[in-house]
Write an enzyme that holds these catalytic residues in place. Structure first.
Site, PDB file in Angstrom:
ATOM      1  N   LEU A 231      23.922 -58.579  62.046  1.00 35.74           N
ATOM      2  CA  LEU A 231      22.789 -58.814  62.927  1.00 35.74           C
ATOM      3  C   LEU A 231      22.392 -57.483  63.536  1.00 35.74           C
ATOM      4  O   LEU A 231      23.250 -56.621  63.772  1.00 35.74           O
ATOM      5  CB  LEU A 231      23.160 -59.803  64.047  1.00 35.74           C
ATOM      6  N   ASP A 232      21.103 -57.311  63.803  1.00 32.90           N
ATOM      7  CA  ASP A 232      20.655 -56.085  64.455  1.00 32.90           C
ATOM      8  C   ASP A 232      21.325 -55.948  65.812  1.00 32.90           C
ATOM      9  O   ASP A 232      21.730 -56.930  66.442  1.00 32.90           O
ATOM     10  CB  ASP A 232      19.133 -56.102  64.636  1.00 32.90           C
ATOM     11  N   ARG A 233      21.420 -54.721  66.274  1.00 35.14           N
ATOM     12  CA  ARG A 233      22.079 -54.449  67.545  1.00 35.14           C
ATOM     13  C   ARG A 233      21.482 -55.275  68.682  1.00 35.14           C
ATOM     14  O   ARG A 233      22.218 -55.817  69.519  1.00 35.14           O
ATOM     15  CB  ARG A 233      21.974 -52.957  67.862  1.00 35.14           C
ATOM     16  N   CYS A 235      19.663 -58.005  68.394  1.00 31.06           N
ATOM     17  CA  CYS A 235      19.570 -59.427  68.058  1.00 31.06           C
ATOM     18  C   CYS A 235      20.833 -60.129  68.552  1.00 31.06           C
ATOM     19  O   CYS A 235      21.913 -59.530  68.614  1.00 31.06           O
ATOM     20  CB  CYS A 235      19.408 -59.602  66.553  1.00 31.06           C
TER      21      CYS A 235
END
Length: 481
Positions: A231-233, A235
């Site tokens: 997951l993106d930082r 997110c």
């Protein structure tokens, strides 16, 4: 003393295939069945009591599950799967590292190089007349047979007691990371990742989730949890990790097959084995309330090579691209200027949801300054009604969480926005039950395997934005639309 030159000549004249199939020591025995007295120099017929002082024995080899093949079949929802299809050849090196994950791989490799690893074979031809099995040298690349036991020097057994801890976390930090756990079983562990915490380490990253998981989320397991997707930082939401090397391989295969077979799933399997649902608050409103986005994405380098961004690749552009599919549906909010979307990624491309929302739908995600900076440059916070302001004053102001995290600030009522993208729901196969079925039954039907349904609550700031956009409002109080 045997004639070493004669023995060497016979050994070199033996067929290479025998060495590959049986290993160096078995070749030695087969070549010198008539010279068994000489062969005793390479065998170790020690009784059990003496052997225990020199070696410690690993559990017998029972076969290794081919996690990649099992994950592939789970993704296809196939029935009547035989155990043989999910087993694979395992070398002595792989078996030692899987049984003793606490021992550094470099040390295990060194033991093999120094010829200090032995094998107690299950083959009857290697048992002596007294019924005591011989232990023989084994090479790192030799294949294991069912029932074989590996013997390591007894001095190595003391290594785990002398090793230093990999990480240091306070009790407060450990309790916080464990409070994020949504589900765990012998195969997987699932957490609700907080926004702002990187999943993997890198340049300029001091603390990452994979490092913290090794320290805080092992729960007595000899192996640390392994990442299988990202997951993106910024997110938040559901993040799945494998608790063993085998389960991680199965999960990674499931996620990979989901991406490879995305086009087929849309047509033949609208409800796939792996389902992921994200919630996102976007600026504006899409023209249609639901639909399917199908465009290729590619990476371009910007800022003189200092950074990169993902963009839509047209047919005329000579750029490498990956096809990306996303389903979307409006799920709430009639608040002017904002819409809540449910996003279902059918592929797993980098920044896929953010780019699809911004460049295809024309509705960038709130807080996404990278792909929606034009919509954010004149941002003004949403003014609250008198009732909302009064209730907001009563909310206790919480201090920052461990690792300098804060999940309270960043709603649309504030100047500094946080990314409003959350992995809300996930459905995936019960990997733990699948592994048990393959181990216990020669033939198993995985088509009826139950699924795990996971749900992660919104972080505080997104919940605040949800309450604002889905509650009654006074149009006179709106300053941003």
């Amino acid at each position: 003393m045997p004639n070493r030159f004669l023995l060497r000549r016979i050994l070199l004249r033996s067929p290479p295939s025998s060495s590959a199939e049986l290993g160096g020591d078995r070749l030695f025995i087969s070549a010198f069945q008539n010279c068994r007295s000489y062969a005793t120099a390479e065998t170790f017929h020690e009784d059990r009591e003496k052997r225990g002082k020199k070696w410690f024995t690993l559990p017998p080899f029972t076969g290794t599950i081919n996690g990649a093949a099992l994950g592939k079949e789970l993704s296809r929802n196939r029935s009547n799967v035989g155990r043989d299809e999910h087993t694979k050849a395992t070398t002595a090196l792989k078996w030692v590292t899987s049984c003793c994950p606490e021992i550094p791989r470099s040390l295990v490799q060194k033991l093999f190089r120094l010829r200090q690893v032995r094998r107690e074979s299950s083959s009857n031809m290697e048992a002596s007349a007294e019924g005591v099995q011989a232990i023989r040298r084994v090479a790192a690349k030799d294949s294991m047979n069912l029932g074989d036991r590996i013997c390591l020097p007894i001095t190595v057994k003391q290594f785990p007691n002398d090793k230093q801890e990999e990480g240091h976390c306070s009790e407060e930090e450990i309790n916080f990371i464990r409070s994020l756990v949504l589900y765990k079983d012998p195969a997987i562990i699932v957490i609700n990742k907080p926004p702002g915490l990187p999943v993997q380490g890198g340049i300029g990253i001091e603390t990452s989730l994979d490092e913290l998981a090794a320290t805080c989320l092992s729960y007595g397991f000899p192996e640390p949890p392994r990442l299988v997707h990202r997951l993106d930082r910024d997110c938040s939401g559901i993040l799945v990790m494998g608790r063993t090397q085998t389960s991680a391989t199965v999960l990674h295969s499931i996620f990979r097959e989901k991406t490879f077979g995305a086009s087929d799933d849309v047509i033949d399997h609208p409800k796939g084995v792996l389902q992921r649902r994200y919630w996102a608050l976007v600026i504006g409103s899409p023209r249609q309330e639901e639909g399917l986005i199908s465009v290729p994405l590619g990476k371009v380098v910007v800022d003189n090579g200092k950074s990169d961004r993902i963009t839509i690749v047209n047919k005329a552009q000579c750029l490498p691209s990956q096809h990306a599919l996303t389903k979307y549906k409006v799920i709430g909010s009639s608040y002017p200027g904002f819409t809540w979307l449910e996003l279902i990624p059918l592929t797993g491309r980098k920044h896929q949801l953010r780019v699809h929302c911004s460049e295809v739908l024309g509705t960038p995600i709130v807080g996404d300054y990278k792909y929606g900076w034009r919509k954010h440059k004149d941002w003004k916070p949403v003014a609250l009604s008198k009732i909302e302001c009064h209730s907001n004053e009563k909310l206790p102001k919480r201090k920052n969480l461990p690792f300098d995290l804060n999940m309270d600030s960043g709603s649309i009522s504030e100047n500094n926005l946080r990314l409003h993208l959350h992995s809300k729901q996930m459905v995936l196969p019960n990997v733990s039950l699948a592994l048990q079925s393959v181990k216990l039954h020669s033939d198993c039907d995985l088509s009826g395997l139950e699924s795990l349904e996971l749900v992660a609550p919104l972080p505080s700031y997104m919940q605040r934005s949800w309450d604002i956009t889905n509650s009654g409002f006074d149009k006179g109080d709106i300053t941003n639309s």
